[in-house]
Motif scaffolding. Structure first.
Motif, short mmCIF file in Angstrom:
data_model
loop_
_atom_site.label_atom_id
_atom_site.label_comp_id
_atom_site.label_asym_id
_atom_site.label_seq_id
_atom_site.Cartn_x
_atom_site.Cartn_y
_atom_site.Cartn_z
N ARG A 53 60.40 30.58 22.11
CA ARG A 53 60.94 30.23 23.42
C ARG A 53 59.92 30.47 24.53
O ARG A 53 60.04 29.96 25.63
CB ARG A 53 62.24 30.99 23.69
N LYS A 54 58.91 31.29 24.23
CA LYS A 54 57.86 31.54 25.21
C LYS A 54 56.70 30.56 25.05
O LYS A 54 55.64 30.73 25.66
CB LYS A 54 57.35 32.98 25.07
N GLY A 55 56.85 29.60 24.15
CA GLY A 55 55.83 28.56 24.04
C GLY A 55 54.80 28.77 22.95
O GLY A 55 53.86 28.00 22.81
N ILE A 56 54.94 29.83 22.16
CA ILE A 56 53.98 30.10 21.09
C ILE A 56 54.44 29.37 19.83
O ILE A 56 55.63 29.37 19.50
CB ILE A 56 53.87 31.62 20.85
N ALA A 57 53.50 28.76 19.10
CA ALA A 57 53.85 28.15 17.82
C ALA A 57 54.01 29.28 16.80
O ALA A 57 53.15 30.16 16.70
CB ALA A 57 52.75 27.20 17.38
N VAL A 58 55.12 29.28 16.08
CA VAL A 58 55.39 30.41 15.18
C VAL A 58 55.62 29.92 13.75
O VAL A 58 56.18 28.85 13.53
CB VAL A 58 56.62 31.23 15.65
N HIS A 59 55.17 30.73 12.82
CA HIS A 59 55.36 30.43 11.41
C HIS A 59 55.81 31.72 10.74
O HIS A 59 55.27 32.79 11.02
CB HIS A 59 54.06 29.94 10.78
N GLY A 60 56.80 31.60 9.87
CA GLY A 60 57.31 32.80 9.21
C GLY A 60 57.52 32.54 7.74
O GLY A 60 57.63 31.40 7.29
N ALA A 61 57.57 33.64 7.00
CA ALA A 61 57.85 33.51 5.56
C ALA A 61 58.57 34.76 5.10
O ALA A 61 58.45 35.84 5.71
CB ALA A 61 56.54 33.35 4.79
N ASP A 62 59.32 34.61 4.04
CA ASP A 62 59.98 35.76 3.44
C ASP A 62 60.45 35.39 2.04
O ASP A 62 60.87 34.24 1.82
CB ASP A 62 61.17 36.22 4.28
N PRO A 63 60.42 36.32 1.12
CA PRO A 63 60.93 36.03 -0.22
C PRO A 63 62.46 36.00 -0.26
O PRO A 63 63.04 35.46 -1.19
CB PRO A 63 60.40 37.17 -1.08
N ILE A 64 63.11 36.63 0.71
CA ILE A 64 64.57 36.62 0.76
C ILE A 64 65.00 35.28 1.39
O ILE A 64 64.63 34.97 2.52
CB ILE A 64 65.10 37.78 1.63
N GLU A 65 65.83 34.55 0.65
CA GLU A 65 66.08 33.17 1.08
C GLU A 65 66.90 33.08 2.37
O GLU A 65 66.66 32.22 3.21
CB GLU A 65 66.78 32.39 -0.04
N ALA A 184 58.12 22.46 22.00
CA ALA A 184 57.17 21.34 21.88
C ALA A 184 55.97 21.71 21.01
O ALA A 184 54.86 21.22 21.24
CB ALA A 184 56.73 20.87 23.26
N ARG A 185 56.16 22.59 20.07
CA ARG A 185 55.10 22.95 19.12
C ARG A 185 55.66 22.80 17.72
O ARG A 185 56.88 22.75 17.52
CB ARG A 185 54.65 24.42 19.32
N HIS A 186 54.76 22.77 16.75
CA HIS A 186 55.23 22.73 15.36
C HIS A 186 55.47 24.17 14.89
O HIS A 186 54.56 25.00 14.91
CB HIS A 186 54.19 22.05 14.47
N ASN A 187 56.68 24.44 14.49
CA ASN A 187 57.04 25.78 13.99
C ASN A 187 57.54 25.63 12.56
O ASN A 187 58.15 24.62 12.22
CB ASN A 187 58.14 26.39 14.85
N SER A 188 57.32 26.64 11.75
CA SER A 188 57.72 26.48 10.34
C SER A 188 58.17 27.79 9.73
O SER A 188 57.85 28.88 10.25
CB SER A 188 56.55 25.92 9.53
N VAL A 189 58.94 27.68 8.67
CA VAL A 189 59.27 28.86 7.86
C VAL A 189 59.03 28.49 6.39
O VAL A 189 59.08 27.32 6.02
CB VAL A 189 60.73 29.33 8.05
N PHE A 190 58.78 29.49 5.59
CA PHE A 190 58.41 29.25 4.21
C PHE A 190 59.13 30.27 3.32
O PHE A 190 59.12 31.47 3.61
CB PHE A 190 56.89 29.40 4.08
N HIS A 191 59.76 29.76 2.28
CA HIS A 191 60.43 30.66 1.34
C HIS A 191 59.49 30.94 0.18
O HIS A 191 59.23 30.06 -0.65
CB HIS A 191 61.73 30.01 0.84
N GLY A 192 58.96 32.12 0.12
CA GLY A 192 58.05 32.44 -0.97
C GLY A 192 57.27 33.70 -0.67
O GLY A 192 57.65 34.48 0.22
#
Lengths: 309, 417
Positions: A53-65, A184-192
């Motif tokens: 929400r502050k404009g930073i592109a964020v990417h996260g991951a976690d093994p817990i689904e 307005a940025r590409h943000n993603s999450v990853f399960h793994g």
């Protein structure tokens, strides 16, 4: 766990004192010119939502689904919300619909009442039927708060009000609307695995959570129970899915788990490591083997960030 | 000249007394900005401290909790919103903006660096909810420091006793029930349980709703800022000026500039050092009541309606009301109330004439007008210094004290370079 009044088992709710404040992380990102950040051990990604929400592109991951599904609701999703009638369809037992009656019977009389188990079953089915990833994530988040309320109520039965399950869930899911926004940025999450997530993502900085030193080496019961709910299997053992090295019972195990993460994280120009006064020196000593410059942002004894470049 | 001899014009024997008085001004400005009556923060502080004693919060932390409670909503001054003055539901965009106020307030207090470090931290977390749905950091359960939980509870209870544009004040018993129903969600169960016991045992808690018997009135000097230095007093004076202007973007820097000009004119007029300091202090504080005025009125480009003008004019009453309640600053209530009086009796609020208006008020009237003319307003573009001076000289003897206008004319070349 301890046995409460009657035969119900009361979970010992962990303090969760380790702090990773979203607003402090934002201050650090701003100070160090970070525009793109990855948290490979994100957990419940509300802090990533704040940074987003502050404009930073964020990417996260976690093994817990379920953490990742919530991430699809509040990190990846830019616009979809749950409207009131859609929330009603999630929280209520739909008339005429046949729900598996005993999906969560294993928890009945142990952690929850019969009625609560029925609702957990109905909610599971209703959420699985949602077609939007964003809506699914928002529903899981809202229901998680209702679920946590029930466990809290179990621990403090006299202090918390009895709220009808569907009303409680409705109120909490409605609250999720405030988490939806577009940066307005590409943000993603990853399960793994966190390692894989770091290998496949480019970012200015990585938020690297050092393994927790714990005597009994257990993860938070609430986390694995909610994962079991999401999977629809109350017998699910979540420990194999917990991030390798997320907990360590001895310093040698802690070191070996953390070294692996630091090695993979070399590719990121900046590493942000949340720690506490008790762990700070151990973390810094190990960090020096990988990074030459280390700065410190200390907000309190429980909330210190080492910034390594 | 030592700038802050006698603590910048505040008749206090110590920096602690002066700093404490200014901290209470800041708290009052935050109160009125949110549409509360003066003393809202003080009532919250009183309740939070009662609970802190019962919950075993270390006495050393009480001063931290006290100032955090007084100033918990100071960040709202920088949220340019009409939420506090409008009935009906809050638009989503505005409620999102409002959620920034704990961080803004904490940053402000952190930069001031005159309060214990923990104050900014508690202000940052006073909207965190026990179940993790609060803001800004979504802390949950025991991650939220106990003092922040107490502040959350006291804020919720005391706020629900106040009338707001979008809802009526609740009777104490109903407000109590709201707290009970918030246990486990908004509030930690233990904190809510402690409050429940206190509410039932002590009728003073319910008396917080009664302005005549407010039990918190006597507590305003419980925690003087013993650690404060003369430098801290100076910092707080500037903070008061900044907070007075903060709610309205068009006023940014106005109070500081007015104060500086007032001090220069006072010096050139041969006033003694103490009087110069006092002139500067009136300049810093003259517009503290503007925090209570809707930004829709202040930023309106058209002519104000009579109701809007009346609301605008009430800022002098709000300002003097705040200062009257603080013994160290009581003497300044008069010049703040009268800085819009005109020597021909055409001013407000009391239509005083000539010598009936205090010299400080007459001085600030000129400086205030000069700054307003040279910085522009939504309804007109800024004038250059010569044009502004000409406009003021035209009104000399009618609106403004001719002696002061004369000194302004001789001072301006030095001011504008």
């Amino acid at each position: 766990m301890s046995v409460g009044n009657g035969s119900t088992i009361v979970l010992e709710l962990r303090d969760g004192r380790r702090r990773k404040s979203a607003s402090h992380l934002y201050e650090i990102c701003r100070t160090h010119g970070v525009h793109n950040v990855i948290d490979p051990f994100m957990g419940l990604p509300t802090h990533l939502n704040y940074l987003k929400r502050k404009g930073i592109a964020v990417h996260g991951a976690d093994p817990i689904e379920w953490f990742v599904r919530v991430g699809e609701g509040i990190v990846v999703n830019d616009s979809v919300i749950l409207r009131d009638f859609e929330i009603g369809e999630i929280v209520d037992v739909a008339p005429g619909r046949i729900y598996p009656p005993d999906r969560f019977r294993a928890w009945e009389g142990v952690f929850f009442t019969e009625e609560q188990c029925h609702y957990l079953s109905a909610w599971h089915e209703n959420v699985k039927a949602l077609r939007s990833d964003g809506q699914t994530g928002l529903a899981i988040l809202g229901l998680w708060w209702a679920f946590a309320y029930w466990l809290q109520k179990m621990a403090c039965p006299d202090d918390l009000l009895d709220v009808p399950p569907s009303e409680l869930a409705y109120a909490y899911i409605q609250k999720t609307e405030r988490w939806v926004g577009d940066n307005a940025r590409h943000n993603s999450v990853f399960h793994g695995s966190p390692t894989e997530a770091m290998e496949r993502t480019a970012a200015d900085a990585v938020i690297l959570t050092a393994p927790e030193m714990e005597e009994d080496d257990r993860s938070d019961a609430r986390t694995w129970m909610w994962e079991a709910w999401w999977k629809g299997n109350p017998y699910q053992n979540v420990e194999p899915h917990v991030a390798p090295g997320a907990h360590a019972a001895d310093r040698a195990g802690w070191r070996s788990a953390f070294v692996e993460q630091l090695e993979v994280a070399r590719k990121f120009p900046l590493a942000i490591i949340p720690t506490s006064a008790a762990e700070r020196d151990h973390v810094e000593a190990l960090l020096r083997e990988f990074r030459s410059e280390i700065a410190e942002h200390r907000f309190s004894a429980e909330e210190i960030y080492l910034i390594a470049s | 000249m030592t700038l802050f001899t006698g603590f910048g014009g505040i008749p206090s024997r110590s920096a602690a007394g002066a700093a404490t008085a200014l901290a209470h001004v800041l708290a009052s400005v935050a109160d009125i900005a949110e549409g509360h009556r003066v003393g809202h923060g003080r009532r919250i502080a009183w309740l939070a401290l009662r609970l802190a004693s019962l919950c075993g919060v270390e006495p050393a932390e009480h001063a931290t909790l006290y100032y955090a409670a007084l100033l918990h909503d100071i960040g709202e001054l920088w949220i340019h919103t009409e939420i506090f003055h409008r009935a009906g539901p809050t638009p989503r965009s505005e409620s999102i903006g409002l959620r920034e106020h704990p961080v803004i307030g904490a940053d402000f207090l952190h930069r001031l660096n005159v309060f214990p470090a923990g104050v900014a931290e508690l202000v940052r977390w006073h909207h965190e909810w026990w179940d993790g749905t609060g803001y800004p950091d979504q802390l949950h359960w025991a991650q939220i420091p106990p003092a922040a939980q107490l502040l959350r509870l006291a804020d919720t209870f005391v706020s629900s006793l106040s009338d707001r544009p979008n809802r009526r004040a609740l009777p104490p018993e109903e407000a109590f029930q709201e707290i009970v129903s918030g246990a486990g969600r908004e509030l930690g169960p233990e904190v809510a349980r402690t409050f429940s016991m206190l509410f039932q045992a002590d009728p003073q808690v319910a008396a917080l709703a009664d302005p005549q018997n407010d039990p918190s009135v006597a507590s305003s000097s419980v925690f003087p800022m013993e650690w404060a230095t003369a430098e801290d007093v100076k910092t707080l004076m500037l903070a008061v000026a900044d907070c007075a202007d903060a709610r309205h973007a068009v006023l940014t820097g106005h109070s500081r500039r007015t104060a500086d000009l007032a001090a220069q004119i006072a010096e050139r007029s041969g006033w003694d050092d103490n009087a110069v300091d006092r002139a500067r202090l009136v300049g810093y504080m003259h517009d503290i009541g503007m925090a209570a005025v809707s930004s829709a009125i202040v930023s309106k480009a058209d002519r104000l309606t009579s109701l809007e003008r009346a609301a605008m004019q009430r800022h002098v009453l709000h300002g003097s009301d705040i200062l009257q309640r603080i013994p160290e600053l009581e003497a300044y209530a008069d010049p703040v109330r009268h800085h819009h009086e005109r020597v021909d009796g055409s001013g407000y609020p009391d239509a005083l004439t000539s010598q009936a208006i205090s010299p400080f008020a007459r001085l600030i009237a000129v400086c205030d007008a000069y700054d307003a003319l040279t910085t522009g307003r939504p309804y007109r573009t800024p004038l250059d210094p010569d044009e502004a001076l000409a406009r003021i000289e035209r009104d000399s003897g009618f609106s403004f004290d001719p002696t002061i206008v004369q000194v302004l004319a001789s001072t301006l070349p030095a001011v504008t370079g």
